[in-house]
Design an enzyme around this catalytic site. Structure first.
Site, PDB file in Angstrom:
ATOM      1  N   ARG A 122       0.828  -1.214   0.000  1.00  0.00           N
ATOM      2  CA  ARG A 122       0.000   0.000   0.000  1.00  0.00           C
ATOM      3  C   ARG A 122       0.852   1.250   0.000  1.00  0.00           C
ATOM      4  NH1 ARG A 122      -4.276   0.995   4.442  1.00  0.00           N
ATOM      5  NH2 ARG A 122      -2.609   0.233   5.791  1.00  0.00           N
ATOM      6  N   SER A 136       7.036  -4.913   7.593  1.00  0.00           N
ATOM      7  CA  SER A 136       6.642  -5.929   8.578  1.00  0.00           C
ATOM      8  C   SER A 136       7.456  -7.211   8.442  1.00  0.00           C
ATOM      9  CB  SER A 136       5.150  -6.214   8.464  1.00  0.00           C
ATOM     10  OG  SER A 136       4.406  -5.061   8.762  1.00  0.00           O
ATOM     11  N   ASP A 169       4.362  -2.884  12.769  1.00  0.00           N
ATOM     12  CA  ASP A 169       2.930  -2.616  12.933  1.00  0.00           C
ATOM     13  C   ASP A 169       2.540  -2.326  14.380  1.00  0.00           C
ATOM     14  OD1 ASP A 169       3.409  -5.211  13.756  1.00  0.00           O
ATOM     15  OD2 ASP A 169       1.829  -6.124  12.562  1.00  0.00           O
TER      16      ASP A 169
END
Length: 470
Positions: free
Chosen positions: A84, A146, A200
């Site tokens: 994203r 991540s 995250d």
């Protein structure tokens, strides 16, 4: 295919006996908290960090949003087969967000790292064109990456190892921010600087802190589990950064590894041990294996198989699907626990129809399966609460908000209340807390870390200045 198991008259008392090791006393969770605190101290100490199970990584994020952040910030979120790019516009107390998802092909996942980062830079360029951002001036960027990284500063982080199916050559042990900046430079058409790299958990904390300035803990309860919290700098023996203001830093605990040295063996069941032995990483992430969504369904499945073998469920019948490892999904637990007698166990019956056992399912079976699920869920929520209470007691401020994200927390019908109840029970009586769902930490949280870094840098506060990189 359905096959016969030994059969005897089932009773709730027999089921309760099978589940007795999951129904733990308050003192057990207090003991977990004491051990966790000791393990955390070992991770924070320079002398013992190398051998510590819980690594307590300093994140170099040293301040929270205060509402004064303004402007446009980009965020990247890479953690799987979708990537994203986000534009976050901060206007004091309000935030506007636009994003676009770009696929990561199998070829990119296993090819050379240069191709992966060139693709990321291409996606950023495409996104900026779509939103008329080219020529709009220098844009700070936060990067949620991540994968396991060892950070040397706010925007320097070396990949320890690829996970989640990625195996790009030339990236392991390299600074991923530097690789990103090199890919951006090769294009020459976008004015973007990555000022913050984060995971995250930190994003979860920061996203919630934007709305609630009492937030100092972030917890992920999803496929895996982890937590971070704001620690005083003088307690961080491993700190090698600037000693100026602010005198604090967010610590990424990596608490999923808790227990890997045997310190939690006193509460692990035979099912826990079997799941660990069959896993891809035996002996590791033992706290996570009792809590997270990746394992809860398998815990229940193995308990159900044990009960069937004793003739306590489904008239002693099993099925090929129930006997298949990992085939009882954690989402089933949430569905089963939502059921009531008034619903006629509609959701539970759908689950066991999927598993090929509807012919042998009685209402008593539904109640007993719900009881099994509830105790596995309760133990998971209470273990997470023991960790949260340990962090709250350590921070020792009168009113702290705990930000939580992850599919397990979001979708389980009772997880939140279970955590509230047990955390209160384990907390020092003079302290207060709230547990709050955090929205889009990997996106909005990344941009907020970048925004805070930009604010401190522009104010000339050296202790929060990102390292010039690439």
């Amino acid at each position: 295919m359905v096959h016969q198991k030994c059969v005897r008259k089932p009773t709730r008392k027999c089921i309760e006996n099978v589940m007795k090791d999951y129904d733990l006393e308050k003192g057990t969770y207090e003991r977990v908290g004491r051990i966790l605190l000791d393990e955390m101290e070992q991770g924070l100490s320079r002398d013992t960090n190398a051998s510590a199970v819980i690594k307590m990584f300093p994140t170099y994020v040293r301040a929270l949003p205060d509402g004064s952040e303004r402007g446009n910030f980009l965020a990247l979120d890479l953690g799987g087969t979708n990537f994203r790019v986000l534009l976050i516009t901060l206007k004091g107390a309000s935030v506007e967000m636009e994003n676009k998802i770009y696929p990561i092909s199998q070829e990119l996942m296993i090819g050379h790292g240069t191709k992966l980062f060139d693709h990321i830079a291409s996606c950023i360029s495409d996104f900026m064109t779509d939103h008329n951002l080219k020529g709009a001036g220098h844009l700070p960027l936060g990067f949620t990456f991540s994968f396991p990284c060892a950070q040397d500063s706010l925007n320097v982080g070396r990949l320890v190892q690829w996970t989640k199916g990625f195996a790009c050559e030339g990236v392991q042990n390299q600074d991923v921010v530097k690789l990103l900046h090199e890919a951006i430079a090769r294009r020459g058409d976008i004015d973007v600087e990555c000022v913050a790299l984060l995971n995250d958990t930190v994003g979860c904390l920061m996203s919630c802190a934007f709305l609630d300035h009492n937030t100092e803990i972030g917890v992920i309860l999803g496929t895996g589990t982890n937590a971070c919290y704001m620690e005083k700098l003088d307690r961080v023996g491993t700190w090698d950064g600037d000693r100026g203001e602010p005198q604090q830093v967010i610590i990424n605990t990596e608490w999923g590894a808790f227990g890997s040295n045997g310190c939690l063996d006193f509460l692990r069941t035979d099912v826990d041990k079997a799941i660990d032995e069959a896993s891809l990483n035996p002996g590791k992430q033992l706290y996570e294996k009792m809590i997270s969504g990746m394992y809860m369904g398998e815990i229940v499945r193995r308990v159900l198989v044990k009960c069937v073998s004793q003739g306590l469920l489904f008239e002693g019948h099993s099925s090929d699907l129930l006997d298949t490892p990992a085939r009882f999904y954690t989402k089933y637990i949430s569905e089963i626990e939502k059921d009531t007698d008034e619903d006629e166990f509609r959701r539970t019956k759908i689950v066991f129809e999927e598993l090929g056992l509807e012919e042998h399912l009685t209402d008593d079976d539904c109640r007993n399966v719900q009881y099994i699920c509830s105790l596995v869920s309760q133990r998971a929520a209470y273990l997470a609460s023991a960790g949260i209470a340990t962090l709250l007691n350590r921070i020792e401020k009168p009113n702290i908000t705990v930000a939580v994200d992850g599919s397990l927390y979001r979708y389980h019908p009772y997880f939140h209340q279970l955590m509230m109840d047990k955390t209160r029970q384990l907390l020092k009586p003079e302290l207060n807390f709230h547990i709050r769902l955090s929205e889009d930490g990997s996106g909005r949280g990344a941009a907020l870390v970048a925004a805070v870094a930009h604010r401190y840098h522009s104010q000339g506060i050296h202790g929060y200045k990102p390292t010039t990189n690439g």
